[in-house]
Design an enzyme around this catalytic site. Structure first.
Site, PDB file in Angstrom:
ATOM      1  N   LYS A 148       6.495   3.486  10.110  1.00 29.88           N
ATOM      2  CA  LYS A 148       5.147   4.065  10.161  1.00 29.88           C
ATOM      3  C   LYS A 148       4.465   3.691  11.465  1.00 29.88           C
ATOM      4  O   LYS A 148       3.797   4.507  12.095  1.00 29.88           O
ATOM      5  CB  LYS A 148       4.313   3.583   8.967  1.00 29.88           C
ATOM      6  CG  LYS A 148       4.710   4.243   7.664  1.00 29.88           C
ATOM      7  CD  LYS A 148       4.138   3.551   6.439  1.00 29.88           C
ATOM      8  CE  LYS A 148       4.710   4.197   5.176  1.00 29.88           C
ATOM      9  NZ  LYS A 148       4.336   3.509   3.943  1.00 29.88           N
ATOM     10  N   GLN A 154       0.586  -0.754   1.337  1.00 26.69           N
ATOM     11  CA  GLN A 154       1.989  -0.495   1.014  1.00 26.69           C
ATOM     12  C   GLN A 154       2.301  -0.929  -0.421  1.00 26.69           C
ATOM     13  O   GLN A 154       1.988  -2.047  -0.829  1.00 26.69           O
ATOM     14  CB  GLN A 154       2.878  -1.251   2.012  1.00 26.69           C
ATOM     15  CG  GLN A 154       4.361  -1.030   1.861  1.00 26.69           C
ATOM     16  CD  GLN A 154       4.816   0.369   2.290  1.00 26.69           C
ATOM     17  OE1 GLN A 154       4.126   1.070   3.006  1.00 26.69           O
ATOM     18  NE2 GLN A 154       5.974   0.761   1.828  1.00 26.69           N
ATOM     19  N   ASP A 181      -3.202   7.980   1.661  1.00 27.19           N
ATOM     20  CA  ASP A 181      -2.073   8.061   0.733  1.00 27.19           C
ATOM     21  C   ASP A 181      -2.327   9.085  -0.376  1.00 27.19           C
ATOM     22  O   ASP A 181      -1.416   9.442  -1.104  1.00 27.19           O
ATOM     23  CB  ASP A 181      -1.866   6.691   0.066  1.00 27.19           C
ATOM     24  CG  ASP A 181      -0.676   5.956   0.635  1.00 27.19           C
ATOM     25  OD1 ASP A 181       0.262   6.618   1.102  1.00 27.19           O
ATOM     26  OD2 ASP A 181      -0.689   4.706   0.597  1.00 27.19           O
TER      27      ASP A 181
END
Ligand SMILES: Nc1nc(=O)c2c([nH]1)NC[C@@H]1CN(c3ccc(C(=O)N[C@@H](CCC(=O)O)C(=O)O)cc3)C=[N+]21
Length: 395
Positions: free
Chosen positions: A154, A198, A221
């Site tokens: 990422k 995460q 997200d």
């Protein structure tokens, strides 16, 4: 330390490490590539990519006419989609890339590269107009090797797109309260446009509790209940601000391959909040007839064999047998499973949820693992972050 840490470091500094890419050396290859790509774009030239010449020489479509359309569209996407290879990199195609161009493999890595270039171009235009780049804060708790790999990917992608990435690597013993405190500070931080925590988090932290805390506007997200609720409710007035990266990446792959979803039977294996459920909703919005299967589904093989579009997200290596696949189906394999392999350099290799080699013979299009959905997930994170940034510029 960059701007994003101002005011952040006082109370919880000892528990996390911090890198700021905003001052990274932008002469790195990724950035140079995107600049050259942009110049190429604005020149209006049409360059012939290495793979295009190859494609002109030999027929790459199967004889089966029913398979022709999506493949043709895929290649027309790829035909405009590989400028970076000829413009920016002299590296020869890898065996895998060559193979992907000549077959029915839906090359997520190549399409993700294309999306990343598009994002990079837009980022640069906005930076020139507004003097600021999008900022993504990535929070990782603990040291799971897979999470570390994803986070590294990422971060690299952010760099390629000219975005600032702020990485917060917290110790596994970090408490839920401390993590929430960090999230709240990031919510208030001007230089942070998107926040990603995460998953999975360690067992002592309730992830729903943490995800609730991420500002709805900065939720890149798409996991915030408001974004999920808006996805479920389908409203032109209140669309979700972000949709989960993996399902959005799968949809983008299908779209860029020219796969028509309207009226098709889509079967989604898995009902998780992060993939299965939002995937099913997205397919439904595109007028597919959607079946969601899960661990309690009776006769899975039978359900799978009815799928025009199959999205497998169960997380078990080669669980879906190749001969379950309906001939001509489009197969999107979300699973990333590591299986021991003594001949592999790392002692293991990654495989999907679908028995790839057999399924490939029956499918019209199929995503590989690795190099399929994974890179698209990251590309969609960039897109979600760019969109969050653009919203903030407007507001
Ligand atoms: N808050 C949150 N958001 C996520 O989007 C999120 C997450 N948590 N937790 C874990 C999953 C998984 N995920 C992947 C990202 C990149 C690859 C990826 O780059 N895959 C490469 C291979 C990577 C490797 O070599 O291991 C590929 O498939 O080609 C895979 C999976 C994001 N996830």
């Amino acid at each position: 330390m960059g701007n994003a840490t101002r005011g952040l470091s006082s109370s919880i500094q000892p528990t996390y490490l911090y890198w700021d890419l905003s001052r990274a050396d932008h002469s790195s290859l990724g950035f140079t590539s995107s600049l050259r790509f942009q110049r190429w774009l604005s020149s209006g030239q049409r360059l012939c990519a290495t793979g295009e010449r190859r494609r002109q020489r030999r027929p790459v479509f199967g004889r089966d006419a029913s398979r022709r359309r999506p493949l043709e569209r895929l290649l027309s996407v790829q035909g405009t989609g590989f400028p970076e290879r000829s413009v920016c990199s002299s590296a020869p195609l890898t065996a895998m890339e060559r193979h992907a161009q000549d077959s029915k493999i839906l090359d997520g890595k190549a399409i993700a590269r294309q999306v990343t270039s598009e994002v990079a171009t837009r980022v640069q235009v906005l930076r020139e107009a507004h003097g600021r780049s999008p900022g993504l804060a990535v929070v990782i708790v603990g040291s799971r090797p897979d999470s570390q790999t994803y986070v590294r990917n990422k971060r690299r992608a952010c760099e390629e797109a000219g975005m600032n990435s702020h990485l917060f690597a917290l110790d596994a013993s970090t408490s839920e309260t401390e993590l929430i405190e960090l999230v709240r500070r990031l919510n208030a931080e001007d230089d942070v446009d998107g926040i990603l925590v995460q998953l999975p988090l360690p067992d002592h932290i309730r992830s729903e509790r943490v995800l609730q805390e991420i500002a709805f506007e900065k939720d890149v997200d798409g996991f915030h209940p408001l974004n999920v609720g808006r996805l479920c409710q389908k409203s032109a007035l209140y669309p979700p601000l972000a949709v989960a990266c993996t399902p959005r990446g799968c949809l983008e792959l299908l779209d860029r391959a020219g796969v028509d979803l309207d009226g098709k039977h889509a079967v989604v294996l898995g009902r998780s909040n992060v993939v299965g459920l939002p995937m099913a909703l997205l397919l439904l919005q595109r007028n597919a007839t959607v079946t969601i299967c899960h661990s309690h589904t009776a006769d899975l093989a039978d359900q799978v064999s009815r799928a025009d579009i199959l999205v497998a997200a169960i997380g078990r290596a080669h669980f879906v047998k190749g001969d379950w696949i309906k001939p001509g189906a489009v197969v999107i394999d979300v699973g990333i499973n590591s299986v021991p392999d003594t001949s592999a350099p790392r002692g293991y290799r990654l495989v999907g949820d679908v028995e790839f080699q057999v399924a490939k013979e029956r499918a019209a299009l199929i995503t590989p693992v690795p190099g399929g959905v994974g890179p698209m997930t990251i590309a969609m994170l960039l897109l979600n972050t760019l969109q969050a940034f653009e919203r903030r510029l407007k507001s």
